[in-house]
Write an enzyme that holds these catalytic residues in place. Sequence first.
Site, PDB file in Angstrom:
ATOM      1  N   ASP A  68       0.873  -1.265   0.028  1.00  0.00           N
ATOM      2  CA  ASP A  68       0.068  -0.022   0.073  1.00  0.00           C
ATOM      3  C   ASP A  68       0.799   1.136   0.062  1.00  0.00           C
ATOM      4  OD1 ASP A  68      -2.057   1.719   0.165  1.00  0.00           O
ATOM      5  OD2 ASP A  68      -3.139   0.654   1.799  1.00  0.00           O
TER       6      ASP A  68
HETATM    7  C1  BGC Z   1      -4.840   3.452   0.100  1.00  0.00           C
HETATM    8  C2  BGC Z   1      -5.168   2.319  -0.932  1.00  0.00           C
HETATM    9  C3  BGC Z   1      -4.973   3.125  -2.378  1.00  0.00           C
HETATM   10  C4  BGC Z   1      -3.661   3.764  -2.480  1.00  0.00           C
HETATM   11  C5  BGC Z   1      -3.550   4.599  -3.523  1.00  0.00           C
HETATM   12  C6  BGC Z   1      -3.628   4.375  -0.063  1.00  0.00           C
HETATM   13  O1  BGC Z   1      -3.786   5.257   0.922  1.00  0.00           O
HETATM   14  O2  BGC Z   1      -4.963   2.866   1.719  1.00  0.00           O
HETATM   15  O3  BGC Z   1      -6.443   1.769  -1.009  1.00  0.00           O
HETATM   16  O4  BGC Z   1      -5.204   2.289  -3.400  1.00  0.00           O
HETATM   17  O5  BGC Z   1      -3.600   4.732  -1.341  1.00  0.00           O
HETATM   18  O6  BGC Z   1      -4.198   5.834  -3.804  1.00  0.00           O
END
Ligand code: BGC
Length: 760
Positions: free
Chosen positions: A265
Amino acid sequence: MTMAAIALVLPMMAQPKLTKDNIDEVLAAMTLEEKATLVVGSGWGSMIAGITGGSQILVSGAAGTTQAIPRLGIPNTVLADGPAGLRINPTREGTKQTFYCTGFPVGTAIASSWDVELVENMTKAMGNEVLEYGVDVLLAPGQNLHRNPLCGRNFEYFSEDPVLSGNISAAYVNGIQSNGVGVSVKHYAANSQETARDHNDAQISERALRELYLKNFEITVRKASPWTVMSSYNKVNGEYTQQSYKLLTSALRNDWGFTGIVMTDWGAKDGTVKAVQAGNDLMEPGMPFETQRIIDAVKDGSLSMADLDRNVRRMLEYIVRTPRFKGYKYSDKPDLKAHAKAARAAATESMVLLKNDGSVLPLDGVKNIALFGATSVDFVAGGTGSGNVNKAYVVNMVQGLENAGFKLDESLKDFYQKYVDFAKINPKDIPLGGTGILLGEAKVEEAPVTRAFVESKVAGNDLAIVVIGRNSGEGADRQVEDDFDLSATERSLLSNVCNAFHLAGKKVVVVLNIGGVIETASWKAMPDAILCAWQPGQEGGDAVADVLTGKVNPSGKLPMTFPVQFTDHKSSYNFPLGNEPSGTSAFSFMGDNTRTSVNHVDYTKYEEDIWVGYRYFDTFGKEVSYPFGFGLSYTSFDYSKPTVTVAKDGSITANVLVTNSGKVAGKEAVGLYVSAPAGGLEKPAKELKAFAKTRLLAPGESQVLSFKVTPYELASFNEAANRWETAAGTYTFCFGRNVNDIPVQFKATVKAAQSFSVSE
Ligand code: BGC
């Protein structure tokens, strides 16, 4: 080695260009620096930097990219959110063209359809936007289990049950990937809360982990072969998931057969090297220091080249599948009109009719409507944060009802429009509710109105509709007060409207525009009908009207329990309340005082173990407001002729005949809940093992629904033996309208016990 030195050496080295058939050759030609570059993304957003330099933005608003190595024919690939549609920027500098995407219903909504075909059709349309806007991977679906109603991102996720969640997710993935683009199933695993999500340690028993929090991911991987999986921010039992060999390699790859890449993530962790070793192939969004750590570790021997090569090979295997590698000429012009239709169809099929006393719905003979609630104007299509979609418009309830030909009370319409407009420009005067990282709009809190004001709307209208809304999102969990529970203003609006309209013999319908569970037990007796519309996407108002008018007969069923009160969930005693960041003394839990400690924000004990959602309520006979699987229809269905056959290898086929016994056409979702024989492991009273939905059945028409269950799917995890076990004995197969309403059941015997080992 400096970039200049690399440039000197490169011409002397082999320079094969990547094809799908020469991955070994390209791998052999890569320098250590190139390998370390390929497993680290090029930074926040889709700006290409890193080894290739430059500052070109590939797709404005995309969340990340992988890096290119032009000399080997390796292109960048683009990764963008998110579950309810593609999240990119709608406008770009230097062009008047717009790049809006369709806002589809949220995860919780589509799970309520209990319809894998519908979900796959919807995500086929969604995936086409991914392809046509030049994106290679959609960072979706989110499928963390609804451990507790307060998780701020539950709207993105599907269910409290892993079988419903996993199968809806598999359908979602198949639809997106049918376009030749990939998904990233997230957040693996146990990202069940937003509070302290970047370091919270989810302390879970091995059994609950495997039976609940991993099971839905397992089903998705086995049934849909996602291109990528996203490891979560949190830890599980003391270890960051992105550094867990057990999660990323033993379970995901060795046991379930995952062949794609795992990406982190968005954000760096200390243990880059450990992540590489564990099988986390790609660091996102990627920082140069992560590349350097990998290079240094290979040089000092703390990371083996074999481990790095394994991940690089998987990256190359991923890259050759992408549209960008294949040179796909995307149009930037997906058919948004057609996709809006898909969004509307999915939204209507996902709505759950919770109450319909005296068959007030579908509306009959109603022309003039008094539409109450700030949410009627400020309608919530989807939640906030990375799950937000930049859509061209949202059809609110006012527009939806007017489009359907109703005459709305002009003074009310005007009042709420002005109130919402004022609130949006003066958020200090009228608080904007909804929490989280506000990509997307915060919600306007309910407008206080007097009893006299409400009473003045009775005479000119045939019926009242009250819209109650909730929003939440990434970065914060929901609250009990004024969020899970209704606010005092909402309560007074509801009781004033019900009292005034009922006194005049007129009916009241409540529409819930929510992303997750709210308290309903204390007020549900008041209105005549309650329709849970969820956050139904950009076509929401029209979709609600389709159901209210009976153009579509509702067939959604709850993918989670609505408890009587928040504290009824066992997990509520170990769910952080208050959202205080780590280190503040005010942090508190629902439980006894010994648990009120500043440290507890750093970990969450999943003390409820396997007793999540209906598994707890059903087994311990605890009263609920609406059970898991609940949902009414404008018609009725009879269940008959249940049969279950067990083949020699133990696999089970269960059939039931569903007949539309009412007066209008409709669809019925049926859950197959299984009770295991006593004597083995302690088990929930029954567990959902499969589900199916009929086609649209005309009055009097029947359909046989058939369910398949393998012995492995019947198994529970025995921690002492570290294996899955299916007990021999007599099982009860319950065909349920919902978990508490089982019209027919059938007993069948599994002759031989079976066990299934897991990888170390
Ligand atoms: C989130 C993810 C997301 C990623 C990219 C993160 O903060 O937890 O779900 O895909 O950001 O935007």
